[in-house]
Motif scaffolding. Structure first.
Motif, short mmCIF file in Angstrom:
data_model
loop_
_atom_site.label_atom_id
_atom_site.label_comp_id
_atom_site.label_asym_id
_atom_site.label_seq_id
_atom_site.Cartn_x
_atom_site.Cartn_y
_atom_site.Cartn_z
N SER A 119 0.85 -1.18 0.00
CA SER A 119 0.00 0.00 0.00
C SER A 119 0.89 1.23 0.00
N GLN A 120 0.35 2.35 -0.39
CA GLN A 120 1.12 3.59 -0.44
C GLN A 120 0.23 4.78 -0.13
N SER A 121 0.87 5.83 0.34
CA SER A 121 0.14 7.06 0.65
C SER A 121 1.09 8.23 0.46
N LYS A 122 0.62 9.23 -0.29
CA LYS A 122 1.39 10.46 -0.46
C LYS A 122 0.74 11.56 0.36
N LEU A 123 1.56 12.30 1.08
CA LEU A 123 1.05 13.38 1.90
C LEU A 123 1.53 14.72 1.35
N GLY A 336 8.58 15.59 -11.74
CA GLY A 336 8.11 16.30 -12.92
C GLY A 336 6.93 15.55 -13.51
N GLY A 337 6.27 16.16 -14.47
CA GLY A 337 5.06 15.57 -15.04
C GLY A 337 5.34 14.53 -16.11
N TRP A 338 4.31 13.72 -16.38
CA TRP A 338 4.37 12.78 -17.51
C TRP A 338 4.64 13.57 -18.78
N PRO A 339 5.50 13.07 -19.66
CA PRO A 339 6.04 11.72 -19.78
C PRO A 339 7.39 11.50 -19.09
N HIS A 340 7.67 12.25 -18.05
CA HIS A 340 8.88 12.06 -17.22
C HIS A 340 10.15 12.10 -18.07
N VAL A 341 10.15 13.03 -19.01
CA VAL A 341 11.23 13.09 -20.00
C VAL A 341 12.58 13.40 -19.37
N PHE A 342 12.59 14.13 -18.24
CA PHE A 342 13.86 14.51 -17.63
C PHE A 342 14.12 13.78 -16.31
N ARG A 343 13.46 12.65 -16.13
CA ARG A 343 13.68 11.84 -14.94
C ARG A 343 15.15 11.43 -14.86
N ALA A 344 15.63 11.14 -13.67
CA ALA A 344 17.06 10.89 -13.45
C ALA A 344 17.63 9.86 -14.41
N ASP A 345 16.86 8.80 -14.67
CA ASP A 345 17.38 7.72 -15.52
C ASP A 345 17.41 8.10 -17.00
N LYS A 346 16.84 9.28 -17.35
CA LYS A 346 16.82 9.72 -18.75
C LYS A 346 17.67 10.97 -18.98
N GLN A 347 18.14 11.58 -17.91
CA GLN A 347 18.78 12.88 -18.04
C GLN A 347 20.04 12.84 -18.90
N ALA A 348 20.78 11.76 -18.84
CA ALA A 348 22.04 11.68 -19.60
C ALA A 348 21.81 11.86 -21.10
N THR A 349 20.67 11.37 -21.60
CA THR A 349 20.42 11.45 -23.04
C THR A 349 19.38 12.50 -23.40
N MET A 350 18.43 12.78 -22.49
CA MET A 350 17.32 13.67 -22.83
C MET A 350 17.50 15.12 -22.37
N ALA A 351 18.23 15.34 -21.32
CA ALA A 351 18.31 16.70 -20.74
C ALA A 351 19.33 17.57 -21.46
N ASN A 382 -2.22 10.10 -4.76
CA ASN A 382 -1.53 8.83 -4.98
C ASN A 382 -1.25 8.54 -6.46
N ASP A 383 -1.12 9.57 -7.24
CA ASP A 383 -0.89 9.44 -8.68
C ASP A 383 0.60 9.43 -8.97
N HIS A 384 1.10 8.34 -9.55
CA HIS A 384 2.50 8.25 -9.96
C HIS A 384 2.69 8.64 -11.42
N THR A 385 1.63 8.56 -12.22
CA THR A 385 1.74 8.89 -13.64
C THR A 385 1.83 10.40 -13.84
N ILE A 409 -6.94 10.04 -1.94
CA ILE A 409 -6.73 8.61 -2.01
C ILE A 409 -6.60 8.09 -3.44
N SER A 410 -7.07 8.86 -4.42
CA SER A 410 -7.09 8.36 -5.80
C SER A 410 -5.72 8.44 -6.46
N GLY A 411 -5.48 7.49 -7.35
CA GLY A 411 -4.27 7.47 -8.15
C GLY A 411 -4.55 8.09 -9.51
N HIS A 412 -4.14 7.39 -10.56
CA HIS A 412 -4.35 7.93 -11.91
C HIS A 412 -5.72 7.49 -12.43
N TRP A 413 -6.72 7.87 -11.69
CA TRP A 413 -8.10 7.56 -12.04
C TRP A 413 -8.99 8.51 -11.25
#
Length: 433
Positions: A119-123, A336-351, A382-385, A409-413
């Motif tokens: 389970s998860q909860s964002k505050l 950052g927002g979807w599509p997470h273009v500058f997320r840490a795992d993409k920064q080397a090539t996308m940023a 609770n939205d990760h997208t 309480i809602s996620g991506h819905w």
């Protein structure tokens, strides 16, 4: 041959019986309930947050159960990873605090009888004070004013095909395709018209992300709108499933295509296409000449805000958890927002400097700054997208009248109750109430 057919029928029936006997449970055997100390899941910056955790089986606390949990800033690496023994199946977790406006994420897992449950909860911590990180280009308005003017020079060349198989006793459904830009740029969608003489408000519904066929939805027309629900890639939704799947695979990650060039980036034609769809709706003889609303969620929520900012004919909007908001958040140590273009795992090539610069011309935050009409907005914590940090970055810069409904309480819905509330808002704004 007859025996083979009989055997096939028997095996098929046996499979259906087995499936019916083993249909998946609609609920979990074990629930991990997380209850923040504030009912609205929201705290002030610097205020300590605490969450009660309960591990329930058959609705009863599970004794002597060990949980594992992680706590940290939203979408970032966890700051704390610990285990805790719950002697009577209940306990409390210190989530800490945030010194700056934003969100903290709590993830809990437990193993019971060899099965893992999570389970998860964002505050939120002063989310109303979150400020965007994305640049607001000085020539933003000039760029889009010129682009819209150019797109409006192109004739619609619209084609309408009546679809009796989708029409009802209350609504006529048509397949629409129209030219939305120079060359062969076209969009497809379903136009739904209420049956009966009269003038009606119009409603534009852009789609969520992905390359997938859209289905006709007559609900908006039943509410009294002429509605248009579209796809954005120029693919007829009437293609059979196999053909559509083959075509879809050729698109890949379209949301990153040509991001290093603001004139060639994929979403430029999409944004302009949405503008022209609204123009088309306003050209219909059944249009009441006044009321134009836009609604959508995720990518559709982003396109809702963009269209409302770019097309002066729009009079109201309802956007759920919009994507493409504050995409540069990751470059500043937060979600950052979807599509997470500058997320840490993409920064080397996308940023790269060019991509960061181009993103600012398409970031929904900069369109939100320019919305001038009343809007209904809703998101969950609770939205990760489409992380709430990115969404609030856009909502907080809107100066036009706005109603914001948060269901933490809602996620991506969305909940049906919230969706109904948005439709009531749009109907009221359109004079249908």
């Amino acid at each position: 041959m007859m025996m083979k057919k009989l055997l096939f029928v028997f095996l098929l029936a046996l499979t259906n019986v087995a499936f019916a006997q083993n249909s998946p449970a609609p609920i979990k055997l074990v629930d991990v309930l997380l209850t923040p100390s504030h009912a609205d899941w929201t705290y002030k910056t610097g205020e300590k947050a605490e969450v009660e955790v309960q591990v329930l089986r058959f609705g009863v606390p599970v004794p002597n159960v060990e949980i594992s949990y992680e706590v940290g800033p939203e979408m970032m690496d966890a700051e704390k990873k610990e285990k805790q023994l719950l002697k009577d199946g209940t306990g409390k977790i210190n989530v800490g605090t945030s010194k700056v406006p934003g969100f903290r994420d709590l993830n809990v897992s437990v193993k019971v009888d060899g099965h893992t449950y999570k389970s998860q909860s964002k505050l939120g911590f002063s989310p109303e004070a979150i400020e965007p990180t994305v640049e607001n280009p000085k020539d933003f308005d000039a760029f889009w004013t010129e682009a819209v003017a150019e797109a409006r020079q192109v004739d619609f060349d619209a084609n309408l095909k009546f679809l009796p198989e989708y029409s009802t006793d209350k609504v006529d459904v048509y397949l629409l395709d129209l030219r939305t830009g120079w060359g062969k740029k076209r969009l497809f969608g379903y136009l739904c018209k209420p049956k009966g003489e009269g003038k009606y408000p119009v409603l534009f519904a852009p789609p969520g992300a992905g390359v997938k066929p859209v289905k006709p939805y007559t609900g908006f027309a039943e509410q009294g709108f002429i509605s248009l629900t579209i796809e954005i890639h120029g693919i007829s939704p009437l293609l059979d499933a196999d053909s559509y799947k083959q075509v879809s695979s050729a698109f890949g990650d379209y949301m990153f295509a040509n991001l290093d060039n603001r004139d060639e980036y994929y979403y430029k034609n999409v944004y302009l296409g949405c503008v022209r769809c609204v123009d088309y709706l306003c050209s219909l003889p059944e249009f009441d000449g006044k009321n134009v609303v836009v609604t959508g969620g995720s990518q559709g929520g982003a396109l809702t805000i963009v269209t409302s900012a770019l097309n002066e004919k729009v009079t109201a909007l309802a956007a759920f958890y919009p994507a493409l908001c504050d995409m540069t958040g990751y470059l500043h140590g937060r979600a950052g927002g979807w599509p997470h273009v500058f997320r840490a795992d993409k920064q080397a090539t996308m940023a790269t400097p060019d991509r960061i610069k181009t993103a600012a011309y398409f970031d929904v935050v900069n369109f939100a700054r320019r919305v001038k009409v009343p809007g209904f907005y809703s998101t969950g914590y609770n939205d990760h997208t489409c992380p709430p940090t990115s969404v609030f970055s856009a909502l907080n810069v809107i100066s036009a009248p706005k109603e914001i409904v948060i269901t933490p309480i809602s996620g991506h819905w969305r909940f049906g109750e919230t969706n109904d509330r948005s439709l009531d808002f749009l109907r009221e704004q359109s004079g249908l109430e």
